[in-house]
Motif scaffolding. Structure first.
Motif, mmCIF file in Angstrom:
data_model
loop_
_atom_site.group_PDB
_atom_site.id
_atom_site.type_symbol
_atom_site.label_atom_id
_atom_site.label_comp_id
_atom_site.label_asym_id
_atom_site.label_seq_id
_atom_site.Cartn_x
_atom_site.Cartn_y
_atom_site.Cartn_z
ATOM 1 N N GLN A 40 0.831 -1.203 0.000
ATOM 2 C CA GLN A 40 0.000 0.000 0.000
ATOM 3 C C GLN A 40 0.868 1.258 0.000
ATOM 4 O OE1 GLN A 40 -3.051 0.186 2.969
ATOM 5 N NE2 GLN A 40 -3.557 2.305 2.508
ATOM 6 N N PRO A 63 -10.981 -0.681 -7.496
ATOM 7 C CA PRO A 63 -10.110 -1.599 -8.266
ATOM 8 C C PRO A 63 -8.696 -1.702 -7.691
ATOM 9 C CG PRO A 63 -11.355 -0.185 -9.743
ATOM 10 C CD PRO A 63 -11.588 0.337 -8.375
ATOM 11 N N ILE A 64 -8.142 -0.573 -7.247
ATOM 12 C CA ILE A 64 -6.774 -0.585 -6.696
ATOM 13 C C ILE A 64 -6.717 -1.455 -5.448
ATOM 14 C CG2 ILE A 64 -5.023 0.828 -5.528
ATOM 15 C CD1 ILE A 64 -5.729 3.076 -7.512
ATOM 16 N N SER A 90 -8.848 -3.727 -4.485
ATOM 17 C CA SER A 90 -9.171 -5.125 -4.806
ATOM 18 C C SER A 90 -7.926 -5.857 -5.288
ATOM 19 C CB SER A 90 -10.266 -5.181 -5.880
ATOM 20 O OG SER A 90 -11.452 -4.578 -5.411
ATOM 21 N N THR A 91 -7.171 -5.198 -6.181
ATOM 22 C CA THR A 91 -5.917 -5.785 -6.668
ATOM 23 C C THR A 91 -4.912 -5.936 -5.528
ATOM 24 O OG1 THR A 91 -6.298 -4.720 -8.815
ATOM 25 C CG2 THR A 91 -4.063 -5.520 -8.363
ATOM 26 N N LEU A 92 -4.847 -4.913 -4.697
ATOM 27 C CA LEU A 92 -3.939 -4.944 -3.544
ATOM 28 C C LEU A 92 -4.289 -6.094 -2.599
ATOM 29 C CD1 LEU A 92 -1.647 -3.388 -2.033
ATOM 30 C CD2 LEU A 92 -3.438 -2.122 -0.866
ATOM 31 N N LEU A 105 -5.892 -8.860 -3.368
ATOM 32 C CA LEU A 105 -5.591 -10.125 -4.030
ATOM 33 C C LEU A 105 -4.083 -10.435 -3.945
ATOM 34 C CD1 LEU A 105 -6.609 -12.498 -5.767
ATOM 35 C CD2 LEU A 105 -6.188 -11.078 -7.799
ATOM 36 N N ALA A 106 -3.256 -9.429 -4.242
ATOM 37 C CA ALA A 106 -1.801 -9.621 -4.181
ATOM 38 C C ALA A 106 -1.364 -9.960 -2.761
ATOM 39 C CB ALA A 106 -1.093 -8.359 -4.669
#
Length: 544
Positions: free
Chosen positions: A4, A46-47, A49-51, A53-54
């Motif tokens: 983050q 979206p940011i 959500s991707t964060l 998931l990663a």
């Protein structure tokens, strides 16, 4: 947290061109506006959500590979060994990061910022938010500092800036409307080389106004711009006076107007709590008009920063019509909000959609709203007897290859009135000079404490002040002198880099070449300005 922070650093760089600095520290205080601004400006869902998931994938592999520590609990000796390694690494990092920071000595500021540690920069900004000039900067004997200051302000005597300003003509108590425009660089205007036609109204107004073509903003934050036009003194080290505890009962432009019988207001389309504006202006005798004073039917559009500029101007017209009936002149200071990220505004007003979140759109809508304001104002009974002062609070961006890139401090400024001759003033001047110059045009007699000067007076010596929260600069004789913490002084020769097709008075780009040997006289002048400001504020000698 690591991921983050990486993403946050990217977006902070995208906005400001630097790693975390004092802006990041200040923004922690105003979480509502800042979080709202982030939500409206960026694709947060979206940011994140991707964060997420990663983070989940990385955590899965960490847990999988760490199974041995769950199945078999380490003995005390192993725990001690592992803890010791972590403690040693932690202590090494505490020493290594500041040591590595000292190697960031490129002449290109972007290079230094790119190689710096963002979290460490945040720590430094937090630590240095309050800087004692006399502890961190190069100084002169106090008496000598005031002797040098007197060479710049001949009317003063002793260790103060008290001056008796006299005019040879009768005072003209016209109404005054001061508009400080959010984040408005000179390079947005056509005359300074912009080809996107995003300021058609101001482009037309400059031909009818007294235009100051060579004026520099005092800082790179709104509070610095407000401080400059309200208190008319050079920026001081650390936080702006607007945000300090000792920010009340100062000698201000509002104070001068009140002495002359004016009503005095500060108008802001957002919540004036932000950046401590309400506390500062109310503490200096201004009546506050902000978003809380708007009825629901007076708001056609708003975002996290407040109502759109059109709504603010509509409200201002209503209030000025009421004030005009009181048979007293008025001074109204309007601070705009629309030209600020997320750059949203009502659709259908200009040829750039309001939901495109475009900076060009924000600039053009701000210009459109001002055109509408002047169109409405011309229909009012008070218009012919009113002076309009228009100036940016600061530029849209402050980042550059040098410590204090000059083009990032050049701002537009106009004084317009049906009774003022249209002309260009091309000499170097500072944002702090704008209001004293207006007082000169109105032929005001007053006791002054201002550092700012009437630039049309014969004893005015052209110079400008530009600063961050810790680098304090003065421009004079095509030389930029910068005072920095740890008693550092740097000087640069300013060589104009010509842009084809632009008139000489609108050229804004300079090459900054290190000056060797230094001009000691200019170093001492710079120190005298900034040291005496700090001394006067410390002694509470700038009270009204």
């Amino acid at each position: 947290m690591i991921l983050q922070n990486g993403i946050s650093e990217f977006f902070f760089w995208n906005e400001f061109g630097v790693k975390y600095n004092f802006i990041a520290v200040n923004y922690l205080i105003y979480t509502t506006e800042v979080i709202g601004n982030i939500m409206q400006s960026y694709p947060v869902i979206p940011i994140f959500s991707t964060l997420f998931l990663a983070t989940t994938i990385i955590t899965y592999f960490i847990v999988k590979k760490s199974g041995i520590y769950i199945d078999e609990i380490p003995d005390f000796k192993t725990k001690l060994t592992i803890s010791g390694i972590y403690i040693v690494l932690f202590l090494v990092s505490l020493a290594a990061i500041p040591a590595l920071a000292k190697t960031e000595n490129s002449k290109n500021v972007f290079v230094n910022e790119l190689q710096s540690n963002g979290i460490y920069k945040f720590y430094l900004a937090f630590k240095n938010n309050k800087l004692d000039y006399f502890k961190f900067y190069k100084t002169l004997p106090n008496k000598k500092a005031y002797v040098i200051l007197k060479q710049q302000l001949p009317a003063i005597s002793g260790q103060n800036t008290n001056q008796n300003i006299k005019s040879d003509s009768r005072e003209n108590h016209k109404n005054v409307v001061l508009i400080t425009i959010e984040s408005y660089s000179a390079e947005f205007l056509k005359s300074y080389g912009n080809t996107h036609n995003i300021t058609p109204f101001l482009d037309s107004l400059e031909r009818k106004s007294l235009q100051f073509t060579n004026l520099y903003a005092a800082g790179n934050r709104t509070v610095r711009g407000l401080e400059a036009v309200t208190l008319c003194l050079p920026p001081s080290a650390g936080e702006s006076i607007v945000k300090r505890e000792d920010n009340k009962n100062k000698f201000s432009t509002g104070n001068i107007f009140k002495q002359k019988g004016y009503t005095v207001k500060f108008m802001y389309g957002g919540d004036a709590f932000f950046d401590n504006m309400k506390d500062f202006y109310s503490g200096n005798g201004y009546e506050i008009v902000d978003k809380s004073n708007f009825a629901p039917e007076e708001i056609s559009f708003s975002n996290v920063w407040g109502v759109c500029d059109e709504d603010m101007y509509n409200k201002a017209i209503k209030l000025m019509n009421i004030e005009a009936k009181e048979n007293r002149p008025f001074f109204n200071h309007i601070m705009t909000v629309s030209n600020h990220r997320p750059f949203t505004y009502p659709n259908g007003k200009i040829d750039i959609p309001g939901d495109s979140k475009s900076r060009n759109g924000g600039v053009k809508y701000t210009d459109y709203a001002m055109r509408r304001f002047f169109a409405m104002a011309r229909k009012q009974s008070w218009f012919q007897n009113t002076v309009f002062v228009i100036v940016a609070d600061h530029c849209a961006s402050s980042a550059g290859k040098t410590q204090l890139p000059l083009e990032k401090y050049r701002i537009p400024a106009f004084i317009y009135s049906p009774g003022i001759k249209a002309e260009k003033y091309n000499k170097l001047m500072s944002q702090i000079d704008l209001m004293p110059t207006l007082f000169g045009l109105l032929h005001f007699d007053y006791e002054s404490k201002f550092y700012g000067q009437d630039v049309f007076k014969s004893d005015y010596k052209p110079r400008a002040f530009i600063a961050t929260y810790q680098d304090l600069g003065m421009i004079r004789d095509n030389i930029l002198t910068i005072l920095s913490p740890k008693h550092q002084v740097r000087q640069y020769q300013l060589n104009l880099v010509l842009t084809k097709g632009i008139s000489p008075e609108y050229q804004i780009h300079y090459e900054e070449k290190p000056l060797n040997p230094e001009r000691t006289d200019l170093v001492n002048e710079t120190i005298s300005f900034y040291q005496t400001v700090s001394d006067i504020l410390k002694r509470k000698a700038y009270q009204k």
